[in-house]
Scaffold this active site. Structure first.
Site, PDB file in Angstrom:
ATOM      1  N   ARG A  60       0.780  -1.141  -0.109  1.00  0.00           N
ATOM      2  CA  ARG A  60      -0.004   0.155  -0.007  1.00  0.00           C
ATOM      3  C   ARG A  60       0.910   1.168   0.136  1.00  0.00           C
ATOM      4  O   ARG A  60       0.537   2.229  -0.750  1.00  0.00           O
ATOM      5  CB  ARG A  60      -1.101  -0.114   0.983  1.00  0.00           C
ATOM      6  CG  ARG A  60      -1.980   0.792   1.320  1.00  0.00           C
ATOM      7  CD  ARG A  60      -3.118   0.629   2.343  1.00  0.00           C
ATOM      8  NE  ARG A  60      -3.635  -0.707   2.446  1.00  0.00           N
ATOM      9  CZ  ARG A  60      -4.585  -1.169   1.751  1.00  0.00           C
ATOM     10  NH1 ARG A  60      -4.992  -0.344   0.504  1.00  0.00           N
ATOM     11  NH2 ARG A  60      -4.913  -2.642   1.936  1.00  0.00           N
ATOM     12  N   ASN A 102     -14.029  13.281  -0.267  1.00  0.00           N
ATOM     13  CA  ASN A 102     -14.630  11.941  -0.667  1.00  0.00           C
ATOM     14  C   ASN A 102     -16.115  11.772  -0.593  1.00  0.00           C
ATOM     15  O   ASN A 102     -16.787  12.712   0.374  1.00  0.00           O
ATOM     16  CB  ASN A 102     -14.188  10.768   0.122  1.00  0.00           C
ATOM     17  CG  ASN A 102     -14.503   9.435  -0.079  1.00  0.00           C
ATOM     18  OD1 ASN A 102     -14.770   9.093  -1.446  1.00  0.00           O
ATOM     19  ND2 ASN A 102     -15.118   8.615   0.939  1.00  0.00           N
ATOM     20  N   THR A 103     -16.987  11.114  -1.466  1.00  0.00           N
ATOM     21  CA  THR A 103     -18.396  11.069  -0.959  1.00  0.00           C
ATOM     22  C   THR A 103     -18.607   9.652  -0.809  1.00  0.00           C
ATOM     23  O   THR A 103     -17.929   8.581  -1.429  1.00  0.00           O
ATOM     24  CB  THR A 103     -19.144  11.342  -2.477  1.00  0.00           C
ATOM     25  OG1 THR A 103     -20.437  11.336  -1.967  1.00  0.00           O
ATOM     26  CG2 THR A 103     -18.606  10.649  -3.613  1.00  0.00           C
ATOM     27  N   HIS A 104     -19.470   9.278   0.338  1.00  0.00           N
ATOM     28  CA  HIS A 104     -19.696   8.073   0.845  1.00  0.00           C
ATOM     29  C   HIS A 104     -21.009   7.861   0.840  1.00  0.00           C
ATOM     30  O   HIS A 104     -21.917   8.679   1.130  1.00  0.00           O
ATOM     31  CB  HIS A 104     -19.118   7.801   2.215  1.00  0.00           C
ATOM     32  CG  HIS A 104     -19.138   6.486   2.689  1.00  0.00           C
ATOM     33  ND1 HIS A 104     -18.641   5.637   2.349  1.00  0.00           N
ATOM     34  CD2 HIS A 104     -20.165   6.237   3.672  1.00  0.00           C
ATOM     35  CE1 HIS A 104     -18.948   4.389   2.992  1.00  0.00           C
ATOM     36  NE2 HIS A 104     -19.876   4.880   3.938  1.00  0.00           N
TER      37      HIS A 104
HETATM   38  C1  GRF Z   1     -20.538   6.386  -5.170  1.00  0.00           C
HETATM   39  O1  GRF Z   1     -21.814   5.890  -4.547  1.00  0.00           O
HETATM   40  C2  GRF Z   1     -19.604   6.791  -4.007  1.00  0.00           C
HETATM   41  O2  GRF Z   1     -20.147   7.286  -2.936  1.00  0.00           O
HETATM   42  C3  GRF Z   1     -18.840   5.215  -3.690  1.00  0.00           C
HETATM   43  O3  GRF Z   1     -18.883   4.723  -4.898  1.00  0.00           O
HETATM   44  C4  GRF Z   1     -19.688   5.173  -5.906  1.00  0.00           C
HETATM   45  C5  GRF Z   1     -19.356   5.585  -7.077  1.00  0.00           C
HETATM   46  O4  GRF Z   1     -20.109   5.532  -8.090  1.00  0.00           O
HETATM   47  N1  GRF Z   1     -17.637   5.552  -3.164  1.00  0.00           N
HETATM   48  P1  GRF Z   1     -19.743   5.572  -9.878  1.00  0.00           P
HETATM   49  O5  GRF Z   1     -18.757   4.282  -9.792  1.00  0.00           O
HETATM   50  O6  GRF Z   1     -18.975   6.789 -10.061  1.00  0.00           O
HETATM   51  O7  GRF Z   1     -21.001   5.380 -10.336  1.00  0.00           O
END
Ligand code: GRF
Length: 188
Positions: A60, A102-104
């Site tokens: 990593r 980041n989006t989660h």
């Molecule tokens: C999203 O739901 C994000 O929050 C998560 O991975 C997904 C990515 O979606 N971490 P995509 O591959 O861009 O459609």
């Protein structure tokens, strides 16, 4: 401010960032994935830092160093993770401290980790959603910048619920990135 998007999956969140008018200087991917085609279609630089080991011997730190070097070559200032499938190590978070978003797909701090949507369904919660946050070495734990909620329906499965969450992410994430970049510009 030069922004890079890190993706591994379909790239739909990456697409939404671009479509919202955010200037994306480069897209970095860790594997062959649809996000590459999407970036190439726009003539956007694609940085393929291929991860060749998904087993226990994966280095990593070495991989994180390669990511930092690739981003450095493009003079990247800010990073937006958009479904990036590799957890990065300390060298990355040291190089981009406070500048990784980041989006989660859950309302953090509930349901961190890879299976956030599945975990919310299994828990029987009635409301979940998405969280945009500053990413830190500790996964899905950094300061929260924005959230949006989604009601879970009786007939939801993981795919249908994730898609409704992504509908929100595709608005909330680009808007939050824009605000973050604007705030950084004013602080320069
Ligand atoms: C999203 O739901 C994000 O929050 C998560 O991975 C997904 C990515 O979606 N971490 P995509 O591959 O861009 O459609």
């Amino acid at each position: 401010m030069r922004l890079a998007v890190l993706a591994s999956g379909t790239g739909s969140i990456c697409r939404a960032i671009v479509d919202a008018g955010v200037e994306v200087a480069a897209v970095l991917v860790d594997r062959d994935c649809p996000a590459i085609d999407l970036a190439e279609a726009d003539n956007r630089p694609v940085l393929l830092v291929e991860r060749d080991d998904f087993g226990t011997k994966f280095d990593r730190n070495q991989y994180s160093n390669e990511v930092v070097a690739a981003l450095g070559n493009e003079n990247i200032d800010v990073v937006a993770m958009a479904g990036f499938g590799t957890i990065l190590g300390a060298s990355f978070f040291d190089a981009y401290r406070g500048r990784v978003l980041n989006t989660h797909p859950s309302l953090l701090p509930s349901f961190p980790g890879w299976h956030a949507v599945r975990d919310a369904l299994r828990h029987g919660v009635q409301i979940t959603g998405c969280t945009v946050h500053i990413a830190t070495l500790e996964v899905d734990a950094g300061p929260i910048l924005a959230q949006a909620a989604v009601e879970i329906r009786d007939d939801d499965d993981e795919a249908s619920l994730h898609e409704r969450i992504k509908l929100l992410e595709r608005d909330l994430y680009p808007a939050t990135i824009k605000k973050f970049l604007a705030d950084m510009e004013t602080q320069r």
